[in-house]
Design a protein around this motif. Structure first.
Motif, PDB file in Angstrom:
ATOM      1  N   VAL B 164     -34.050 -21.264  13.228  1.00 27.79           N
ATOM      2  CA  VAL B 164     -35.171 -22.009  13.782  1.00 27.79           C
ATOM      3  C   VAL B 164     -34.698 -23.356  14.321  1.00 27.79           C
ATOM      4  O   VAL B 164     -35.143 -23.820  15.374  1.00 27.79           O
ATOM      5  CB  VAL B 164     -36.258 -22.207  12.702  1.00 27.79           C
ATOM      6  CG1 VAL B 164     -37.270 -23.251  13.149  1.00 27.79           C
ATOM      7  CG2 VAL B 164     -36.943 -20.896  12.407  1.00 27.79           C
ATOM      8  N   ASN B 165     -33.766 -24.008  13.606  1.00 27.92           N
ATOM      9  CA  ASN B 165     -33.300 -25.330  14.049  1.00 27.92           C
ATOM     10  C   ASN B 165     -32.136 -25.248  15.012  1.00 27.92           C
ATOM     11  O   ASN B 165     -31.559 -26.275  15.375  1.00 27.92           O
ATOM     12  CB  ASN B 165     -32.920 -26.157  12.832  1.00 27.92           C
ATOM     13  CG  ASN B 165     -34.152 -26.601  12.067  1.00 27.92           C
ATOM     14  OD1 ASN B 165     -34.961 -27.360  12.568  1.00 27.92           O
ATOM     15  ND2 ASN B 165     -34.299 -26.056  10.876  1.00 27.92           N
ATOM     16  N   ASN B 166     -31.773 -23.999  15.365  1.00 25.51           N
ATOM     17  CA  ASN B 166     -30.754 -23.794  16.378  1.00 25.51           C
ATOM     18  C   ASN B 166     -29.416 -24.449  16.016  1.00 25.51           C
ATOM     19  O   ASN B 166     -28.782 -25.091  16.830  1.00 25.51           O
ATOM     20  CB  ASN B 166     -31.254 -24.337  17.725  1.00 25.51           C
ATOM     21  CG  ASN B 166     -30.661 -23.551  18.867  1.00 25.51           C
ATOM     22  OD1 ASN B 166     -30.033 -22.509  18.615  1.00 25.51           O
ATOM     23  ND2 ASN B 166     -30.831 -24.023  20.082  1.00 25.51           N
ATOM     24  N   ILE B 167     -29.019 -24.318  14.768  1.00 28.34           N
ATOM     25  CA  ILE B 167     -27.709 -24.822  14.335  1.00 28.34           C
ATOM     26  C   ILE B 167     -26.976 -23.688  13.632  1.00 28.34           C
ATOM     27  O   ILE B 167     -27.582 -22.690  13.226  1.00 28.34           O
ATOM     28  CB  ILE B 167     -27.826 -26.057  13.403  1.00 28.34           C
ATOM     29  CG1 ILE B 167     -28.836 -25.774  12.299  1.00 28.34           C
ATOM     30  CG2 ILE B 167     -28.181 -27.298  14.170  1.00 28.34           C
ATOM     31  CD1 ILE B 167     -29.021 -26.923  11.352  1.00 28.34           C
ATOM     32  N   THR B 168     -25.667 -23.827  13.499  1.00 27.22           N
ATOM     33  CA  THR B 168     -24.877 -22.743  12.921  1.00 27.22           C
ATOM     34  C   THR B 168     -24.374 -23.127  11.536  1.00 27.22           C
ATOM     35  O   THR B 168     -24.309 -24.308  11.189  1.00 27.22           O
ATOM     36  CB  THR B 168     -23.651 -22.440  13.798  1.00 27.22           C
ATOM     37  OG1 THR B 168     -22.867 -23.625  13.874  1.00 27.22           O
ATOM     38  CG2 THR B 168     -24.067 -21.992  15.179  1.00 27.22           C
ATOM     39  N   TYR B 169     -24.022 -22.113  10.760  1.00 23.10           N
ATOM     40  CA  TYR B 169     -23.434 -22.352   9.442  1.00 23.10           C
ATOM     41  C   TYR B 169     -22.494 -21.205   9.128  1.00 23.10           C
ATOM     42  O   TYR B 169     -22.550 -20.139   9.753  1.00 23.10           O
ATOM     43  CB  TYR B 169     -24.498 -22.463   8.359  1.00 23.10           C
ATOM     44  CG  TYR B 169     -25.191 -21.164   8.017  1.00 23.10           C
ATOM     45  CD1 TYR B 169     -26.187 -20.652   8.836  1.00 23.10           C
ATOM     46  CD2 TYR B 169     -24.834 -20.439   6.891  1.00 23.10           C
ATOM     47  CE1 TYR B 169     -26.819 -19.469   8.541  1.00 23.10           C
ATOM     48  CE2 TYR B 169     -25.462 -19.238   6.583  1.00 23.10           C
ATOM     49  CZ  TYR B 169     -26.454 -18.760   7.407  1.00 23.10           C
ATOM     50  OH  TYR B 169     -27.073 -17.583   7.117  1.00 23.10           O
ATOM     51  N   GLU B 170     -21.640 -21.460   8.145  1.00 24.14           N
ATOM     52  CA  GLU B 170     -20.713 -20.412   7.720  1.00 24.14           C
ATOM     53  C   GLU B 170     -20.981 -20.122   6.248  1.00 24.14           C
ATOM     54  O   GLU B 170     -20.778 -20.986   5.396  1.00 24.14           O
ATOM     55  CB  GLU B 170     -19.284 -20.908   7.894  1.00 24.14           C
ATOM     56  CG  GLU B 170     -18.267 -19.790   7.878  1.00 24.14           C
ATOM     57  CD  GLU B 170     -16.865 -20.345   8.029  1.00 24.14           C
ATOM     58  OE1 GLU B 170     -16.000 -19.912   7.272  1.00 24.14           O
ATOM     59  OE2 GLU B 170     -16.676 -21.233   8.899  1.00 24.14           O
ATOM     60  N   PRO B 171     -21.489 -18.918   5.911  1.00 23.99           N
ATOM     61  CA  PRO B 171     -21.831 -18.652   4.512  1.00 23.99           C
ATOM     62  C   PRO B 171     -20.585 -18.398   3.657  1.00 23.99           C
ATOM     63  O   PRO B 171     -19.629 -17.789   4.119  1.00 23.99           O
ATOM     64  CB  PRO B 171     -22.689 -17.387   4.594  1.00 23.99           C
ATOM     65  CG  PRO B 171     -22.284 -16.727   5.857  1.00 23.99           C
ATOM     66  CD  PRO B 171     -21.801 -17.797   6.790  1.00 23.99           C
ATOM     67  N   VAL B 172     -20.595 -18.919   2.430  1.00 27.93           N
ATOM     68  CA  VAL B 172     -19.574 -18.571   1.427  1.00 27.93           C
ATOM     69  C   VAL B 172     -20.304 -17.790   0.347  1.00 27.93           C
ATOM     70  O   VAL B 172     -20.996 -18.375  -0.479  1.00 27.93           O
ATOM     71  CB  VAL B 172     -18.929 -19.837   0.827  1.00 27.93           C
ATOM     72  CG1 VAL B 172     -17.901 -19.460  -0.225  1.00 27.93           C
ATOM     73  CG2 VAL B 172     -18.315 -20.680   1.921  1.00 27.93           C
ATOM     74  N   PRO B 173     -20.197 -16.451   0.375  1.00 26.68           N
ATOM     75  CA  PRO B 173     -20.995 -15.668  -0.573  1.00 26.68           C
ATOM     76  C   PRO B 173     -20.490 -15.838  -2.008  1.00 26.68           C
ATOM     77  O   PRO B 173     -19.286 -15.812  -2.260  1.00 26.68           O
ATOM     78  CB  PRO B 173     -20.811 -14.225  -0.095  1.00 26.68           C
ATOM     79  CG  PRO B 173     -19.623 -14.230   0.784  1.00 26.68           C
ATOM     80  CD  PRO B 173     -19.362 -15.621   1.233  1.00 26.68           C
ATOM     81  N   ILE B 174     -21.397 -16.012  -2.939  1.00 23.91           N
ATOM     82  CA  ILE B 174     -21.039 -16.123  -4.352  1.00 23.91           C
ATOM     83  C   ILE B 174     -22.013 -15.273  -5.159  1.00 23.91           C
ATOM     84  O   ILE B 174     -23.086 -14.907  -4.672  1.00 23.91           O
ATOM     85  CB  ILE B 174     -21.086 -17.588  -4.837  1.00 23.91           C
ATOM     86  CG1 ILE B 174     -22.311 -18.275  -4.251  1.00 23.91           C
ATOM     87  CG2 ILE B 174     -19.844 -18.346  -4.462  1.00 23.91           C
ATOM     88  CD1 ILE B 174     -23.148 -18.912  -5.267  1.00 23.91           C
ATOM     89  N   GLU B 175     -21.630 -14.961  -6.377  1.00 30.56           N
ATOM     90  CA  GLU B 175     -22.436 -14.048  -7.188  1.00 30.56           C
ATOM     91  C   GLU B 175     -23.397 -14.791  -8.112  1.00 30.56           C
ATOM     92  O   GLU B 175     -24.560 -14.472  -8.194  1.00 30.56           O
ATOM     93  CB  GLU B 175     -21.526 -13.144  -8.022  1.00 30.56           C
ATOM     94  CG  GLU B 175     -21.191 -11.816  -7.365  1.00 30.56           C
ATOM     95  CD  GLU B 175     -22.423 -11.039  -6.942  1.00 30.56           C
ATOM     96  OE1 GLU B 175     -23.343 -10.901  -7.771  1.00 30.56           O
ATOM     97  OE2 GLU B 175     -22.477 -10.580  -5.787  1.00 30.56           O
ATOM     98  N   THR B 176     -22.872 -15.761  -8.846  1.00 28.66           N
ATOM     99  CA  THR B 176     -23.697 -16.394  -9.873  1.00 28.66           C
ATOM    100  C   THR B 176     -23.716 -17.902  -9.677  1.00 28.66           C
ATOM    101  O   THR B 176     -22.891 -18.465  -8.973  1.00 28.66           O
ATOM    102  CB  THR B 176     -23.121 -16.120 -11.271  1.00 28.66           C
ATOM    103  OG1 THR B 176     -21.818 -16.681 -11.322  1.00 28.66           O
ATOM    104  CG2 THR B 176     -23.038 -14.645 -11.558  1.00 28.66           C
ATOM    105  N   ASN B 177     -24.653 -18.525 -10.375  1.00 25.59           N
ATOM    106  CA  ASN B 177     -24.757 -19.976 -10.322  1.00 25.59           C
ATOM    107  C   ASN B 177     -23.490 -20.622 -10.875  1.00 25.59           C
ATOM    108  O   ASN B 177     -23.031 -21.643 -10.369  1.00 25.59           O
ATOM    109  CB  ASN B 177     -25.983 -20.412 -11.120  1.00 25.59           C
ATOM    110  CG  ASN B 177     -26.241 -21.885 -10.975  1.00 25.59           C
ATOM    111  OD1 ASN B 177     -26.232 -22.404  -9.870  1.00 25.59           O
ATOM    112  ND2 ASN B 177     -26.435 -22.567 -12.081  1.00 25.59           N
ATOM    113  N   ALA B 178     -22.917 -19.992 -11.920  1.00 23.03           N
ATOM    114  CA  ALA B 178     -21.701 -20.540 -12.521  1.00 23.03           C
ATOM    115  C   ALA B 178     -20.589 -20.605 -11.476  1.00 23.03           C
ATOM    116  O   ALA B 178     -19.875 -21.599 -11.352  1.00 23.03           O
ATOM    117  CB  ALA B 178     -21.277 -19.680 -13.691  1.00 23.03           C
TER     118      ALA B 178
END
Lengths: 435, 339
Positions: B164-178
């Motif tokens: 919506v804000n027309n910006i990009t990001y790069e996700p770092v997938p993680i499993e848990t909060n820890a």
């Protein structure tokens, strides 16, 4: 002849030289190091590099490991004690180690799981170390499976007695029918009789007798209070103890000449091995809830134990089948030539050898099953890893990771390493080859 | 596909259980204990202490309901549930009520056949960044690496917000909060995003919380509320009005300290009198004691007390009331009248 050399030789030694110690550079630690670590410049270089690496690791780890935080009561306090230095926060272990071991078991009843563990070791003695224990203790080993649930879950002592009575009933039905029909049918009828007893009658009779003769009654502890290592060990021991006999039966069934038996065993083994353990656990916790009639109180730990046992049995069956396949055909033929029937041949000739061959595989399966018990945290049972998460959810300890994992890892290592050492002892003891 | 089968199975379960367990109140009374589903451990909301006693904000709801129904705030059997097992546990009747940080959504309410009895915490997804990044608004995060828990609604919200804000990001997938905590501190990602309450709790555990800031943008609505099974409206009423009683008690200034005094004789405020049972017969209408609300408030205090004790500004988590203030203070807490 003797004085041929008397004029030509100036000196003749008349006694042998004392045998001298080899030079210290050849024997002892120095010699060992020279021949193993520093023979040649390449090895010396590698040794130097490795040493530097080990020292580097230790210099980082040891100060972290030996940190004076044993009495801290929260992570914040740990940080105050350490005052900016890196260090472990061992206070969490001091405060929670009992919880990690026993879960939510009532603390005044801790003696029960401890006694169960001691009795387990006593019961295992005559099975594992036949040389050192009187064979009569085997009777106790046979009684232990009935004693264990009673000690852990509590209740009337009549319950384990009535469960044991189911086996007696099955046995007598079997013996009585053997005179009339063949073994297969009598075995089937005996099993049905025992199951009917367990499901419909045992509880009634127990309540009846317990109200008349209330012998020893322990305070009941609900399954929900089981947790930590106690839960892992309970599930692990049950699965290990039950999977070996079931696995043997399945392995024999898979090699059977009877098409129906063979088909059933193959289907069971291949189905269970084709499904991840987590799926089975979800079946135990979620699907069974849906399919069982509402209001049924089918203990979750019992469900999990059954699933883990079935899972381990399928793997065990294949390990033992490997042992059976490795046995030369001559052994089977020899058993036939001696005129032994099927069961005698299995008991006296085939199984002792096949099991001996399979020991490393069997113990690997045991160790794997024991470690797999940590998967139950996914279905909401509080095993040690689940408990580590719950402990971190306490505001005092939120952010403590390594200390808990190191403690849990160390305890698991003790269990698994002992099993592995025992299997090596057993292999050496049963070594009958001549090489 | 897999998900729809799973949801389908849950639905069947919901139907079956809805038919079977029509009178939860009778079951609970006969059992003498309330089976309450909680998380396996979430800072501030539910966690066992060293003696195995459960504590937390969600636990407070369990204890209040147990006190209202059975008169004893300790008559609770806590059943730890995971995100995957919670709905089946409720549908199958293993638990009577599920106060477990569950977002009230359309499909959970309608398709899974549950009844949300209200909202005990208004949460929303936020962002946390190191201060040295020099960012003051989430809209400046163009090109940032973001630590994000996979398979959650937060992942979808994040994608929506950046598109919506027309910006990009790069996700770092993680499993848990820890894992997220470790990755974020190690600098594997610039931004960590999850529910704002979770961010606050995580930040509180850092060695130098001051070096990190939670950005002002809240990009999703996460109304967390307790839920019960569809089809047992009497039980849902009890749970709903127990929660309302805690909220109303704060509004009228009834606390665990003064509730006994206020309940001993009728006061000037008729609303308080009806709430505390000194006037009218509200308790009897759903089959409870007239002092049901007194017991609920005494269990752990009113809503404000529960909040302050478990997640409020004086705890390490330090959440401000924000949306969770009374409507009189500009928040969203607004209970219908006790009449």
């Amino acid at each position: 002849m003797s004085d041929t050399h008397a004029e030509t030789v100036l000196f003749v030694r008349e006694t042998m030289l004392e045998q001298q110690e080899p030079p210290s550079s050849i024997v002892g630690p120095v010699g060992w190091a020279r021949s193993n670590l520093f023979n040649g410049w390449k090895n010396s270089l590698l040794t130097g590099l490795s040493l530097a690496f080990v020292l580097f690791l230790l210099s980082g780890l040891l100060p972290w490991f030996f940190s004076p935080t044993w009495n801290a009561t929260s992570l914040t306090e740990c940080r105050e004690i350490l005052a900016g230095h890196e260090g472990a926060c061992w206070g969490v272990i001091r405060e929670r180690w009992l919880q990690l071991l026993f879960g939510f078991y009532p603390s005044e009843l801790y003696w029960r799981p401890i006694l169960t563990l001691i009795l387990l070791l006593v019961a295992l003695g005559p099975v594992l170390y036949t040389d050192y224990f009187p064979p009569k203790l085997l009777y106790f080993s046979a009684a232990f499976p009935f004693l264990m649930p009673w000690l852990l879950w509590g209740g009337s002592i009549w319950m384990p007695i009535m469960v044991a009575a189911g086996f007696a009933i099955g046995y007598f039905v079997f013996v009585a029918l053997m005179k009339v029909v063949n073994a297969g049918i009598s075995l089937f009828v005996a099993a049905v009789a025992a199951i009917v007893w367990w499901i419909f009658l045992a509880a009634l009779v127990t309540n009846g007798i317990a109200s008349v003769v209330p012998l020893v009654t322990l305070e009941p502890v609900p399954s929900r209070n089981f947790g930590g290592f106690m839960l892992s060990v309970t599930i692990g021991v049950t699965a290990i103890g039950c999977s070996l006999p079931i696995g043997i039966v399945l392995a024999l069934g898979r090699r059977s000449d009877l098409p129906l038996v063979k088909l059933l065993c193959v289907c069971f083994i291949e189905f269970i091995r084709g499904v991840p353990l987590i799926t089975l656990l979800f079946v135990a916790s979620v699907l069974l809830n849906i399919f069982l009639p509402p209001g049924t109180n089918f203990d979750i730990i019992l469900r999990v134990m059954i699933m883990v046992t079935l899972f381990a049995s399928a793997y065990m069956a294949e390990v033992i089948r490997g042992g059976l396949a490795a046995l030369p055909n001559g052994q089977y033929e020899a058993a036939d030539a001696l005129g032994l029937d099927y069961w005698k041949a299995q008991r006296l000739i085939i199984m002792p050898q096949a099991l001996k061959i399979s020991i490393p595989g069997i113990v690997s399966t045991f160790i794997g099953v024991f470690k797999d018990t940590t998967l139950v945290s996914i279905i909401g049972l509080i095993d040690p890893l689940g408990l580590a998460n719950a402990i971190r959810a306490d505001t005092a300890w939120n952010g403590v990771y390594w200390e808990l994992f190191i403690f849990i890892g160390a305890v698991f290592f003790i269990f698994c390493f002992s099993m592995s050492r025992y299997s090596m002892y057993l292999e050496r003891k049963l070594q009958t080859g001549h090489h | 596909m897999k998900k729809s089968v799973f949801l389908g199975a849950l639905t069947v379960a919901g139907l079956a259980a809805g038919v079977a367990g029509a009178a939860t109140l009778d079951d609970v009374k006969a059992r003498g204990k309330l089976n309450c589903g909680v998380t396996t451990g979430l800072v501030g909301f539910a966690a066992p202490d060293a003696n195995g006693e459960w504590e937390g904000f969600d636990v407070g709801v369990c204890r209040a309901v147990a006190a209202a129904v059975l008169g004893d705030p300790t008559a609770v059997e806590f059943v730890p549930t995971t995100g995957k097992t919670r709905f089946t546990a409720l549908a199958s009747g293993e638990i009577d009520i599920l106060p477990r940080n569950t977002t009230w959504t359309f499909s959970r309410d309608v398709d899974l056949k549950f009844t949300f009895i209200g909202v005990n915490y208004y949460d929303g997804q936020g962002f946390m960044v190191p201060k040295e990044l020099g960012v003051s608004s989430a809209k400046e995060l163009d090109g940032a690496t973001v630590c994000i828990q996979t398979g959650t609604t937060t992942e979808l919200n994040l994608a929506d917000f950046f598109r919506v804000n027309n910006i990009t990001y790069e996700p770092v997938p993680i499993e848990t909060n820890a894992e997220a905590q470790q990755q974020f501190l190690a600098g594997a990602c610039d931004v960590y995003t999850t529910d704002a309450s979770g961010l606050a709790a995580t930040r509180a555990t850092f060695e130098n919380p001051g070096d990190y800031a939670v950005l002002p943008e809240i990009i999703s609505k996460e109304p967390l509320g307790p839920l019960v099974r569809h089809g047992d409206d009497e039980w849902a009423d009890i749970a709903r009005w127990t929660l309302n009683a805690l909220i109303a008690a704060e509004e009228y200034g009834v606390t665990s300290a003064n509730v006994d005094e206020l309940a001993s004789a009728p006061t000037d405020n008729p609303e308080i009198n009806r709430l505390l049972g000194t006037e009218g017969e509200l308790g009897a209408m759903f089959g409870l004691e007239p002092t049901w609300a007194v017991a609920a408030i005494k269990a752990g205090g009113n809503y404000g007390e529960l909040f302050e004790k478990n997640i409020g500004e004086n705890t390490p988590i330090g959440l401000a009331r924000g949306l969770n203030a009374q409507y009189t203070d500009g928040g969203l807490l607004y209970t219908p009248p006790f009449r």
